[in-house]
Scaffold this motif. Structure first.
Motif, mmCIF file in Angstrom:
data_model
loop_
_atom_site.group_PDB
_atom_site.id
_atom_site.type_symbol
_atom_site.label_atom_id
_atom_site.label_comp_id
_atom_site.label_asym_id
_atom_site.label_seq_id
_atom_site.Cartn_x
_atom_site.Cartn_y
_atom_site.Cartn_z
ATOM 1 N N PHE A 80 0.833 -1.206 0.000
ATOM 2 C CA PHE A 80 0.000 0.000 0.000
ATOM 3 C C PHE A 80 0.869 1.258 0.000
ATOM 4 C CE2 PHE A 80 -3.530 -2.653 1.979
ATOM 5 C CZ PHE A 80 -4.314 -2.617 0.839
ATOM 6 N N GLY A 81 2.010 1.201 0.701
ATOM 7 C CA GLY A 81 2.924 2.339 0.672
ATOM 8 C C GLY A 81 3.454 2.596 -0.716
ATOM 9 N N LEU A 82 3.726 1.527 -1.455
ATOM 10 C CA LEU A 82 4.205 1.649 -2.830
ATOM 11 C C LEU A 82 3.151 2.294 -3.720
ATOM 12 C CD1 LEU A 82 6.473 0.928 -4.858
ATOM 13 C CD2 LEU A 82 5.365 -1.283 -5.167
ATOM 14 N N LEU A 83 1.886 1.920 -3.488
ATOM 15 C CA LEU A 83 0.796 2.425 -4.324
ATOM 16 C C LEU A 83 0.361 3.839 -3.946
ATOM 17 C CD1 LEU A 83 -1.417 -0.819 -4.481
ATOM 18 C CD2 LEU A 83 0.186 0.034 -6.207
ATOM 19 N N THR A 84 0.555 4.214 -2.681
ATOM 20 C CA THR A 84 0.066 5.522 -2.216
ATOM 21 C C THR A 84 1.165 6.567 -2.107
ATOM 22 O OG1 THR A 84 0.322 4.843 0.108
ATOM 23 C CG2 THR A 84 -1.824 4.458 -0.921
ATOM 24 N N GLY A 85 2.413 6.233 -2.485
ATOM 25 C CA GLY A 85 3.500 7.197 -2.372
ATOM 26 C C GLY A 85 3.228 8.482 -3.128
ATOM 27 N N VAL A 86 2.734 8.345 -4.353
ATOM 28 C CA VAL A 86 2.417 9.529 -5.165
ATOM 29 C C VAL A 86 1.268 10.310 -4.537
ATOM 30 C CG1 VAL A 86 1.601 10.292 -7.419
ATOM 31 C CG2 VAL A 86 3.255 8.429 -7.263
ATOM 32 N N ILE A 87 0.289 9.607 -3.955
ATOM 33 C CA ILE A 87 -0.847 10.273 -3.306
ATOM 34 C C ILE A 87 -0.377 11.108 -2.128
ATOM 35 C CG2 ILE A 87 -3.021 9.883 -2.076
ATOM 36 C CD1 ILE A 87 -3.386 7.348 -3.727
ATOM 37 N N VAL A 88 0.570 10.564 -1.344
ATOM 38 C CA VAL A 88 1.108 11.310 -0.200
ATOM 39 C C VAL A 88 1.782 12.590 -0.671
ATOM 40 C CG1 VAL A 88 2.872 11.259 1.609
ATOM 41 C CG2 VAL A 88 1.379 9.278 1.273
ATOM 42 N N ASP A 89 2.543 12.511 -1.763
ATOM 43 C CA ASP A 89 3.202 13.710 -2.294
ATOM 44 C C ASP A 89 2.195 14.767 -2.717
ATOM 45 O OD1 ASP A 89 5.759 12.790 -1.874
ATOM 46 O OD2 ASP A 89 5.961 11.920 -3.871
ATOM 47 N N ASN A 90 1.053 14.333 -3.241
ATOM 48 C CA ASN A 90 0.033 15.281 -3.702
ATOM 49 C C ASN A 90 -0.843 15.814 -2.572
ATOM 50 O OD1 ASN A 90 0.466 15.466 -6.588
ATOM 51 N ND2 ASN A 90 -0.217 13.360 -6.734
ATOM 52 N N LEU A 91 -1.107 14.983 -1.556
ATOM 53 C CA LEU A 91 -1.971 15.407 -0.445
ATOM 54 C C LEU A 91 -1.218 16.227 0.588
ATOM 55 C CD1 LEU A 91 -4.134 12.221 0.306
ATOM 56 C CD2 LEU A 91 -4.838 14.291 -0.895
ATOM 57 N N GLY A 92 0.050 15.902 0.809
ATOM 58 C CA GLY A 92 0.809 16.560 1.856
ATOM 59 C C GLY A 92 0.781 15.759 3.151
ATOM 60 N N VAL A 93 1.569 16.204 4.139
ATOM 61 C CA VAL A 93 1.727 15.477 5.391
ATOM 62 C C VAL A 93 0.466 15.509 6.241
ATOM 63 C CG1 VAL A 93 2.976 15.466 7.591
ATOM 64 C CG2 VAL A 93 4.226 15.793 5.459
ATOM 65 N N THR B 141 3.976 28.352 4.615
ATOM 66 C CA THR B 141 3.023 27.338 4.193
ATOM 67 C C THR B 141 3.624 26.506 3.078
ATOM 68 O OG1 THR B 141 1.180 28.785 4.776
ATOM 69 C CG2 THR B 141 0.700 26.933 3.293
ATOM 70 N N PHE B 142 3.545 25.185 3.222
ATOM 71 C CA PHE B 142 4.111 24.299 2.209
ATOM 72 C C PHE B 142 3.014 23.860 1.251
ATOM 73 C CE2 PHE B 142 5.364 20.198 0.467
ATOM 74 C CZ PHE B 142 6.649 20.468 0.023
ATOM 75 N N GLN B 143 3.239 24.117 -0.014
ATOM 76 C CA GLN B 143 2.300 23.702 -1.043
ATOM 77 C C GLN B 143 2.824 22.452 -1.734
ATOM 78 O OE1 GLN B 143 -0.623 24.943 -1.534
ATOM 79 N NE2 GLN B 143 -0.436 26.745 -0.211
#
Length: 551
Positions: free
Chosen positions: A104-117, A287-289
């Motif tokens: 799941f981490g492999l599949l959601t890595g790009v999502i994390v980059d787009n959503l933010g922390v 602010t981090f975008q």
């Protein structure tokens, strides 16, 4: 009476061993110079005035780690006791759980980059809370598997995202110390989890303590498609404590903000246009975008980096030594119960690991802060791999203690520096994808390791019948020892420095080959004094620019 006698004997042996280690530690204290102590104090001084998000990240790390360690330490026991799974099946499920987190981490890595922390943490802890509630209430194997899938999905949005948070909420002066403190907090949670597990599984006993006859009855019941009646066992009590931790974590995650601490260089160069001084905060933040992009663009940007592939080799080579911690969770507890009885203080012995980590990591980190992370990883892996062979030589409680002690010494040397090494080469805003791709080998390893644990226990350390546990640990030890040996063999490649700067005409296409996120670090090393205009010119200059422009 016999079980009670064995319990007191094991407690006395453990106490003597711990006292001996304490005396050795006391004798070694003068070896630590005041300079190291001053560096540790300077580290704590460096985080004063940090944004509240840094402290919230530390708190979330503690809550998440406590929930994880208490559950993982009894997970295979829980599967066997409450759901009637065999050793092999329980080990396979344990491995599948770890593999799913990685997948799941492999599949959601790009999502994390787009959503933010901040958003990723809110979603992750909410999913984990739902999963833990299902595990606590269910007696159905199907619902248990569904809950484990949800727990894996939530987990991949927990620990990896918190690592990214530490990088965002730190500056260049305290980032290394914060990663060390981050690791200490994780082990403090693990330290508490040991006695909690002992209380819930030894002192809180009922008729659901597993035995051979009961396991056969459970297996027959589940094979007929039926479920056991629900009752509050010691293992479910541990799950309940994890639910409480997740509730608090969800509340804390709701208050997280998407910000970034500016490095001093960024402030001086005017790269913090939106900077603001928060209340009780001395550092500059903005602010981090999140830098949004398609999956194809992000993946292409990452895999085209030569540094990434060297890092991937390091991850693959160190797989086996990292998997020893899966045996610490899944293999060691069952081994101790079957060899030394139900009342063996397995949680207390397990707690030696986080206790030593809490003491050693700040000292080692402060003393070796200028040593290359790869060097520390290399030497530490040899010590961790050697620890297994204490159990090959002796089937005793002191051998178990020595295994955990030497494993902890090695871990304190290499594991925190692996965090440092990972984040130092990942581009800001792409950490999620970077760590997801680098974790792909873990996905391939965790399931086989879980199956290996179950098979070895079933073959060499069964609940009933003749045991030959030393052979089991010999197999595990030889597997683990392959990691440091491969690091030595591959050292010429993994330690290669991609970026170098020479005088003359060696730099005609030098700038064009340096990734943008590595250029600033290169300029810090190669150009002692350079003004802001020259830096911006270098970044825009075509590949034909001569290296003489840097002087």
């Amino acid at each position: 009476m016999q079980a009670l006698k064995e319990h007191f004997i094991s407690e006395k042996v453990l106490e003597k061993t711990l006292q001996k280690n304490k005396k050795l530690a006391t004798a070694a204290m003068p070896l630590f110079s005041s300079e190291i102590t001053n560096k540790v104090l300077e580290g704590f001084q460096s985080i004063r005035g940090s944004p509240a998000e840094l402290y919230k990240t530390f708190l979330l790390k503690f809550l998440d780690s406590f929930s994880y360690f208490t559950f993982s330490l009894v997970f295979t026991l829980f599967l066997t006791s409450d759901f009637g799974y065999s050793d092999l099946s329980a080990g396979t499920i344990y491995g599948a759980w770890g593999a799913l987190v990685t997948l799941f981490g492999l599949l959601t890595g790009v999502i994390v980059d787009n959503l933010g922390v901040a958003v990723s943490l809110r979603i992750g802890f909410a999913i984990q809370l739902v999963a833990k509630c299902i595990i606590f209430y269910t007696t159905s194997r199907f619902m248990l598997m569904l809950a484990l899938c949800l727990l894996s999905l939530g987990g991949c949005l927990g620990i990896p995202v918190l690592v990214i948070g530490i990088r965002r909420y730190s500056n260049e002066t305290n980032r290394g110390f914060n990663f060390g403190l981050f690791y200490v907090i994780m082990n403090f949670a693990a330290l508490l989890s040991g006695p909690v597990v002992d209380y819930c599984t030894i002192l809180y006993k009922n008729e659901h303590i597993a035995n051979g006859e009961r396991l056969l009855q459970q297996e027959e019941t589940y094979n007929r498609g039926n479920s056991e009646s629900w009752s509050l066992t010691g293992y479910r009590l541990i799950v309940l404590l994890g639910i409480f931790s997740n509730i608090v974590a969800c509340l804390v995650a709701q208050s997280m903000k998407e910000i970034k601490v500016c490095d001093q260089e960024q402030v001086e160069m005017g790269d913090c246009e939106n900077e603001s001084s928060l209340e009780n905060t001395s550092c500059k933040v903005k602010t981090f975008q999140p830098e949004k992009a398609s999956m194809y663009e992000i993946m292409k940007e990452t895999v085209y980096s030569a540094t990434f592939w060297r890092f991937l080799v390091v991850i693959m080579v160190t797989l086996n030594v990292r998997m020893i911690f899966r045996h610490l969770d899944a293999t060691l507890p069952k081994y101790m119960i079957r060899e030394f009885g139900e009342d063996v203080p397995k949680g207390t012995i397990y707690s030696i690991n986080p206790l030593m980590i809490m003491i050693l990591v700040p000292l080692i980190t402060a003393a070796t802060t200028k040593v290359d992370p790869l060097v520390m990883i290399h030497h530490g892996c040899y010590i961790s791999a050697a620890s297994v062979f204490f159990l090959v030589l002796s089937t005793t409680i002191p051998a178990c203690v020595l295994f955990v002690v030497f494993l902890s010494i090695g871990e304190a040397i290499w594991s925190p520096r692996l965090y440092d090494y990972t984040c130092s080469i990942a581009k800001e805003g792409r950490e999620g994808t970077y760590m997801a791709l680098s974790s792909a080998p873990l996905f391939l390893a965790k399931l086989p390791v879980g199956m290996m644990s179950g098979y070895l226990l079933q073959k060499f350390c069964p609940e009933e019948g003749e045991r030959n546990s030393r052979i089991m640990w010999l197999i595990i030890g030889l597997t683990t020892a392959s990691s440091p040996i491969l690091l030595t063999l591959c050292w010429g490649y993994i330690s290669k420095k991609e970026i170098s700067c020479h005088d003359g005409d060696a730099g005609d296409d030098f700038i064009s080959k340096v990734p943008q996120h590595e250029l600033a670090r290169l300029q810090q090393v190669t150009v002692p004094v350079v003004n802001q205009i020259e830096l911006s010119d270098i970044k825009r200059r075509p590949s034909s620019t001569s290296s003489s422009a840097l002087t």
